[in-house]
Design an enzyme around this catalytic site. Structure first.
Site, PDB file in Angstrom:
ATOM      1  NE  ARG A 169      -6.697  -8.759  -2.922  1.00  0.00           N
ATOM      2  CZ  ARG A 169      -6.643  -8.575  -4.249  1.00  0.00           C
ATOM      3  NH1 ARG A 169      -5.772  -7.741  -4.770  1.00  0.00           N
ATOM      4  NH2 ARG A 169      -7.463  -9.236  -5.041  1.00  0.00           N
ATOM      5  CG  ASN A 190      -1.445  -3.200  -6.713  1.00  0.00           C
ATOM      6  OD1 ASN A 190      -2.127  -4.052  -7.256  1.00  0.00           O
ATOM      7  ND2 ASN A 190      -0.692  -3.437  -5.647  1.00  0.00           N
ATOM      8  CG  ASP A 243      -6.471  -2.238  -7.013  1.00  0.00           C
ATOM      9  OD1 ASP A 243      -6.665  -2.071  -8.230  1.00  0.00           O
ATOM     10  OD2 ASP A 243      -5.828  -3.199  -6.565  1.00  0.00           O
ATOM     11  CG  ASP A 281      -5.856  -7.335 -14.036  1.00  0.00           C
ATOM     12  OD1 ASP A 281      -6.111  -8.430 -14.562  1.00  0.00           O
ATOM     13  OD2 ASP A 281      -5.285  -7.219 -12.939  1.00  0.00           O
TER      14      ASP A 281
END
Length: 175
Positions: A23, A87, A103, A120
């Site tokens: 990203r 993150n 990440d 996650d």
């Protein structure tokens, strides 16, 4: 640090463990930059995903990166308070006019009342196996989740009262 002068703009690049670009955030304004800490701000910033999709951030955000800790923190300023998206990732590096980090999928969402949710974990487990994260890396990342949660509970760093507001006020002086 050269290239990290307050008032200049940079990109933020996140990668995956296998080196694939994940990203990119365009046009983040540097508020503070040295070899240890970088604080940037952005608002309605274009974000490009590795699959070609793009989107624009919805609200002003203050982003905190550290060269020692395996996490970065985004304080998003909304009408009902500051929400944090954290993150779990490698410490940042600065090169080619971009802040870069890996990440590692695990995220912590922190609400204005300082309650939080770990996100996650399933995605982390899939990527840990697919990309063969070494055991030492797995321990580092999980220890940094614990360390980050201590920061939340202790209202340390970007979670301190007025941290985001003060940096946002500085951001407004550049606009």
């Amino acid at each position: 640090m050269a290239g990290l002068e307050p008032g200049s703009t940079i990109q933020i690049h996140s990668y995956k463990h296998n080196g694939q670009l994940h990203r990119v955030w365009q046009n983040s304004l540097i508020l503070k930059g040295n070899s240890n800490v970088v604080i940037v701000a952005n608002d309605k910033t274009l974000v490009s995903e590795s699959d070609g999709r793009t989107w624009i951030t919805r609200e002003p955000a203050i982003c905190y990166f550290h060269s020692k800790y395996w996490f970065n923190i985004i304080g998003m300023i909304r009408n009902d308070g500051i929400y944090y998206y954290c993150n779990i990732g490698s410490p940042f590096v600065f090169e080619q006019d971009a802040i870069k980090y890996i990440d590692y999928d695990l995220d912590v969402k922190v609400y204005p009342d300082m309650t939080f949710t770990l996100l996650d974990e399933d995605e982390y487990e899939v990527h840990r196996k697919q990309m063969n994260y070494p055991e030492v890396l797995d321990r580092i990342l999980k220890n940094n989740v614990d360390y980050l949660i201590q920061w939340v509970r202790q209202r340390k760093g970007p979670f301190a009262p007025d941290f985001v507001d003060q940096w946002y006020e500085r951001y407004l002086t550049y606009r």
